[in-house]
Design a protein around this motif. Structure first.
Motif, PDB file in Angstrom:
ATOM      1  N   GLN A   4      -9.702  32.323 -48.944  1.00 50.35           N
ATOM      2  CA  GLN A   4      -8.155  32.515 -49.529  1.00 50.35           C
ATOM      3  C   GLN A   4      -7.628  33.093 -48.691  1.00 50.35           C
ATOM      4  O   GLN A   4      -6.264  33.346 -48.772  1.00 50.35           O
ATOM      5  CB  GLN A   4      -8.582  33.173 -50.956  1.00 50.35           C
ATOM      6  CG  GLN A   4      -9.204  32.499 -51.994  1.00 50.35           C
ATOM      7  CD  GLN A   4      -9.319  33.404 -53.271  1.00 50.35           C
ATOM      8  OE1 GLN A   4      -8.625  33.582 -54.073  1.00 50.35           O
ATOM      9  NE2 GLN A   4     -10.383  34.397 -53.204  1.00 50.35           N
ATOM     10  N   ASN A   5      -8.055  33.711 -47.512  1.00 53.34           N
ATOM     11  CA  ASN A   5      -7.381  34.552 -46.797  1.00 53.34           C
ATOM     12  C   ASN A   5      -6.541  33.634 -45.674  1.00 53.34           C
ATOM     13  O   ASN A   5      -7.107  32.596 -45.414  1.00 53.34           O
ATOM     14  CB  ASN A   5      -8.130  35.586 -45.885  1.00 53.34           C
ATOM     15  CG  ASN A   5      -8.715  36.440 -46.899  1.00 53.34           C
ATOM     16  OD1 ASN A   5      -8.382  36.620 -47.835  1.00 53.34           O
ATOM     17  ND2 ASN A   5      -9.863  37.338 -46.641  1.00 53.34           N
ATOM     18  N   ILE A   6      -5.441  34.275 -45.312  1.00 52.28           N
ATOM     19  CA  ILE A   6      -4.677  33.696 -44.120  1.00 52.28           C
ATOM     20  C   ILE A   6      -4.378  34.427 -42.970  1.00 52.28           C
ATOM     21  O   ILE A   6      -3.675  34.063 -42.198  1.00 52.28           O
ATOM     22  CB  ILE A   6      -3.059  33.388 -44.694  1.00 52.28           C
ATOM     23  CG1 ILE A   6      -2.477  35.216 -45.148  1.00 52.28           C
ATOM     24  CG2 ILE A   6      -3.150  32.745 -46.292  1.00 52.28           C
ATOM     25  CD1 ILE A   6      -1.154  35.348 -45.834  1.00 52.28           C
TER      26      ILE A   6
ATOM     27  N   ALA B 296      -4.483  19.435 -50.315  1.00 59.37           N
ATOM     28  CA  ALA B 296      -5.143  18.510 -51.060  1.00 59.37           C
ATOM     29  C   ALA B 296      -6.822  18.323 -50.222  1.00 59.37           C
ATOM     30  O   ALA B 296      -7.681  18.344 -50.557  1.00 59.37           O
ATOM     31  CB  ALA B 296      -4.702  17.120 -50.923  1.00 59.37           C
ATOM     32  N   ARG B 297      -6.541  18.217 -48.727  1.00 56.25           N
ATOM     33  CA  ARG B 297      -7.895  17.988 -47.951  1.00 56.25           C
ATOM     34  C   ARG B 297      -8.860  19.069 -48.115  1.00 56.25           C
ATOM     35  O   ARG B 297      -9.852  19.003 -48.260  1.00 56.25           O
ATOM     36  CB  ARG B 297      -7.476  17.793 -46.475  1.00 56.25           C
ATOM     37  CG  ARG B 297      -8.543  17.088 -45.756  1.00 56.25           C
ATOM     38  CD  ARG B 297      -8.014  16.856 -44.381  1.00 56.25           C
ATOM     39  NE  ARG B 297      -7.425  17.990 -43.706  1.00 56.25           N
ATOM     40  CZ  ARG B 297      -8.297  18.795 -42.894  1.00 56.25           C
ATOM     41  NH1 ARG B 297      -9.436  18.853 -42.880  1.00 56.25           N
ATOM     42  NH2 ARG B 297      -7.530  19.820 -42.314  1.00 56.25           N
ATOM     43  N   GLU B 298      -8.161  20.322 -47.908  1.00 63.13           N
ATOM     44  CA  GLU B 298      -9.051  21.565 -48.193  1.00 63.13           C
ATOM     45  C   GLU B 298      -9.744  21.874 -49.207  1.00 63.13           C
ATOM     46  O   GLU B 298     -10.615  21.958 -49.470  1.00 63.13           O
ATOM     47  CB  GLU B 298      -8.172  22.698 -47.632  1.00 63.13           C
ATOM     48  CG  GLU B 298      -7.839  22.878 -46.063  1.00 63.13           C
ATOM     49  CD  GLU B 298      -6.899  22.110 -45.696  1.00 63.13           C
ATOM     50  OE1 GLU B 298      -6.379  21.366 -46.248  1.00 63.13           O
ATOM     51  OE2 GLU B 298      -6.388  21.927 -44.444  1.00 63.13           O
ATOM     52  N   THR B 299      -8.763  21.457 -50.333  1.00 61.47           N
ATOM     53  CA  THR B 299      -9.355  21.888 -51.559  1.00 61.47           C
ATOM     54  C   THR B 299     -10.248  20.773 -52.065  1.00 61.47           C
ATOM     55  O   THR B 299     -11.528  21.345 -52.681  1.00 61.47           O
ATOM     56  CB  THR B 299      -8.130  21.527 -52.776  1.00 61.47           C
ATOM     57  OG1 THR B 299      -6.998  22.423 -52.328  1.00 61.47           O
ATOM     58  CG2 THR B 299      -8.355  21.999 -54.314  1.00 61.47           C
TER      59      THR B 299
ATOM     60  N   ALA C 149      -8.752  28.250 -56.614  1.00 58.15           N
ATOM     61  CA  ALA C 149      -9.903  28.698 -55.869  1.00 58.15           C
ATOM     62  C   ALA C 149     -11.095  29.218 -56.667  1.00 58.15           C
ATOM     63  O   ALA C 149     -12.319  28.932 -56.229  1.00 58.15           O
ATOM     64  CB  ALA C 149      -9.307  29.784 -54.910  1.00 58.15           C
ATOM     65  N   ALA C 150     -11.099  30.110 -57.676  1.00 57.88           N
ATOM     66  CA  ALA C 150     -12.045  30.698 -58.274  1.00 57.88           C
ATOM     67  C   ALA C 150     -12.807  29.757 -59.116  1.00 57.88           C
ATOM     68  O   ALA C 150     -13.949  30.068 -59.699  1.00 57.88           O
ATOM     69  CB  ALA C 150     -11.384  31.549 -59.458  1.00 57.88           C
TER      70      ALA C 150
ATOM     71  N   VAL D 292     -20.019  35.182 -52.896  1.00 54.96           N
ATOM     72  CA  VAL D 292     -18.606  35.489 -52.919  1.00 54.96           C
ATOM     73  C   VAL D 292     -18.308  36.770 -52.238  1.00 54.96           C
ATOM     74  O   VAL D 292     -19.473  37.897 -52.675  1.00 54.96           O
ATOM     75  CB  VAL D 292     -18.119  35.622 -54.467  1.00 54.96           C
ATOM     76  CG1 VAL D 292     -16.595  36.402 -54.485  1.00 54.96           C
ATOM     77  CG2 VAL D 292     -18.134  34.226 -55.138  1.00 54.96           C
ATOM     78  N   VAL D 293     -17.536  37.070 -51.407  1.00 57.26           N
ATOM     79  CA  VAL D 293     -17.331  38.672 -50.736  1.00 57.26           C
ATOM     80  C   VAL D 293     -15.783  38.958 -50.773  1.00 57.26           C
ATOM     81  O   VAL D 293     -14.928  38.296 -50.228  1.00 57.26           O
ATOM     82  CB  VAL D 293     -17.612  38.300 -49.399  1.00 57.26           C
ATOM     83  CG1 VAL D 293     -17.572  39.992 -48.651  1.00 57.26           C
ATOM     84  CG2 VAL D 293     -18.934  37.776 -49.031  1.00 57.26           C
ATOM     85  N   GLY D 294     -15.597  39.991 -51.575  1.00 61.35           N
ATOM     86  CA  GLY D 294     -14.126  40.479 -51.805  1.00 61.35           C
ATOM     87  C   GLY D 294     -13.248  39.734 -52.306  1.00 61.35           C
ATOM     88  O   GLY D 294     -12.047  39.535 -51.721  1.00 61.35           O
ATOM     89  N   SER D 295     -13.493  38.883 -53.545  1.00 56.37           N
ATOM     90  CA  SER D 295     -12.488  38.359 -54.325  1.00 56.37           C
ATOM     91  C   SER D 295     -12.620  38.694 -55.802  1.00 56.37           C
ATOM     92  O   SER D 295     -13.471  38.754 -56.459  1.00 56.37           O
ATOM     93  CB  SER D 295     -12.780  36.786 -54.133  1.00 56.37           C
ATOM     94  OG  SER D 295     -11.746  36.178 -55.069  1.00 56.37           O
ATOM     95  N   SER D 296     -11.136  38.778 -56.446  1.00 57.81           N
ATOM     96  CA  SER D 296     -11.172  39.160 -57.627  1.00 57.81           C
ATOM     97  C   SER D 296     -11.688  37.908 -58.659  1.00 57.81           C
ATOM     98  O   SER D 296     -11.650  38.136 -59.855  1.00 57.81           O
ATOM     99  CB  SER D 296      -9.736  39.661 -58.013  1.00 57.81           C
ATOM    100  OG  SER D 296      -8.841  38.588 -57.826  1.00 57.81           O
ATOM    101  N   LEU D 297     -11.511  36.697 -58.005  1.00 56.27           N
ATOM    102  CA  LEU D 297     -11.923  35.346 -58.823  1.00 56.27           C
ATOM    103  C   LEU D 297     -10.813  35.293 -60.053  1.00 56.27           C
ATOM    104  O   LEU D 297     -11.565  34.793 -61.144  1.00 56.27           O
ATOM    105  CB  LEU D 297     -13.312  35.658 -59.485  1.00 56.27           C
ATOM    106  CG  LEU D 297     -14.473  35.582 -57.980  1.00 56.27           C
ATOM    107  CD1 LEU D 297     -15.983  35.630 -58.562  1.00 56.27           C
ATOM    108  CD2 LEU D 297     -14.125  34.350 -57.110  1.00 56.27           C
ATOM    109  N   VAL D 298      -9.851  35.439 -59.795  1.00 57.39           N
ATOM    110  CA  VAL D 298      -8.451  35.440 -60.825  1.00 57.39           C
ATOM    111  C   VAL D 298      -7.686  34.338 -60.372  1.00 57.39           C
ATOM    112  O   VAL D 298      -6.808  34.032 -61.147  1.00 57.39           O
ATOM    113  CB  VAL D 298      -8.028  36.707 -61.266  1.00 57.39           C
ATOM    114  CG1 VAL D 298      -8.946  37.452 -62.092  1.00 57.39           C
ATOM    115  CG2 VAL D 298      -7.226  37.236 -60.271  1.00 57.39           C
ATOM    116  N   VAL D 299      -7.756  33.975 -58.998  1.00 59.72           N
ATOM    117  CA  VAL D 299      -6.827  32.898 -58.536  1.00 59.72           C
ATOM    118  C   VAL D 299      -7.264  31.692 -58.606  1.00 59.72           C
ATOM    119  O   VAL D 299      -8.375  31.237 -57.909  1.00 59.72           O
ATOM    120  CB  VAL D 299      -6.174  33.285 -57.159  1.00 59.72           C
ATOM    121  CG1 VAL D 299      -5.135  32.332 -56.478  1.00 59.72           C
ATOM    122  CG2 VAL D 299      -5.433  34.813 -57.197  1.00 59.72           C
TER     123      VAL D 299
END
Ligand code: NAD
Length: 256
Positions: A103-105, A177-180, A205-206, A195-202
């Motif tokens: 999810q990082n940019i 679309a392609r990445e998802t 992605a979650a 899973v590393v370092g995600s709140s898993l609320v977005v």
């Protein structure tokens, strides 16, 4: 915690398709704040203001966005990969890694040595920008230099004059679309999902760890705070990404 680390190392060694899913928490040890921890980005800025609709819909929206970006981009640019990023690159070198879904940019997985084709970026990449009119690509560095030179809202040079937008997914913007699609496919095919370092609320992605779990993968969650998916995890490690991932990969190397 040693028992959990041992268990994850064993799962990694047995896995045929390991997918690692990362969020902002994998990069906090590189000095990039996450969004939801105390002192994170949303403690200081109102997310409602930084939507896609505000960005494309008004000059004021774009001005505010670039003002924030002018402060955030140098933090990303000057950050260095940390031991968690390097541990994942090691997994690639050991031929243990199917892909990283992030999810990082911040581009730090690639800079640590994970090949770009193995990094699926769900929310884009802050080092690039693009004209919404003619599609021409710009580096974020170019846009940043314009801002530093006094331009408040970068536009595509004439004759186009189009809106230049950072290559990051804003709130209210459609997911790529392609990445998802690719992330969902790889999650469903994985036999181990970490899973590393995600709140898993977005979302969406979650959903990825849930797709993996539904398809029979073992689920590992390495995150400092609790997540809504913790009950589905086969192993949960409430530790810091850097030291935990480093120790897991050390044990993998000893076992191989
Ligand atoms: P988040 O801010 O919602 O959650 C981060 C999680 O990481 C928290 O639960 C926190 O407890 C945990 N954490 C923080 N430091 C940690 C560490 N050292 N070790 C282990 N866990 C740690 O982030 P998210 O889940 O990625 O979702 C928010 C959105 O923010 C994403 O869409 C992402 O695009 C964006 N974002 C990206 C960056 C970046 O590129 N580095 C930075 C901030 C936000």
């Amino acid at each position: 915690m040693q028992g959990e680390i041992e268990r994850v190392a064993e799962l990694v060694c047995r896995s045929q398709r390991l997918v690692v899913f990362t969020g902002a928490g994998v990069s906090t040890e590189s000095g990039i704040p996450d969004f939801r921890s105390p002192g994170g980005v949303w403690d200081r800025f109102d997310p409602e203001e930084f939507t896609y609709q505000n960005f494309v819909g008004s000059e004021e929206g774009r001005r505010k966005y670039w003002q924030l970006g002018r402060h955030i981009y140098p933090v990303i640019k000057n950050a260095e990969p940390n031991p968690a990023h390097y541990a994942l690159a090691d997994l690639h070198r050991l031929e243990r890694l199917d892909c990283v879904i992030t999810q990082n940019i911040d581009n730090l997985h690639q800079r640590a040595g994970v090949p770009p084709e193995k990094v699926i970026e769900l929310h884009g990449n802050a080092t690039r920008a693009r004209c919404l009119g003619c599609g021409r690509s710009y580096t974020r560095e170019e846009a940043h230099e314009w801002l530093e030179g006094g331009v408040e809202i970068p536009v595509c040079p004439t004759p186009c004059g189009g809106i230049i937008k950072p290559h990051t997914i804003m709130f209210g913007e459609a997911m790529p679309a392609r990445e998802t699609h690719e992330a969902e496919r790889r999650s469903r095919q994985s036999d181990l999902f970490i899973v590393v370092g995600s709140s898993l609320v977005v979302y969406p992605a979650a959903f990825m760890p849930l797709y993996a779990k539904q398809s029979g993968a073992a689920l590992v969650i390495v995150n400092l705070s609790e997540t809504p998916h913790d009950d589905y995890a086969d192993v949960r490690i409430p530790g810091k990404a850097g030291p935990v991932m480093e120790r897991i990969v050390e044990r993998v190397k000893e076992r191989l």
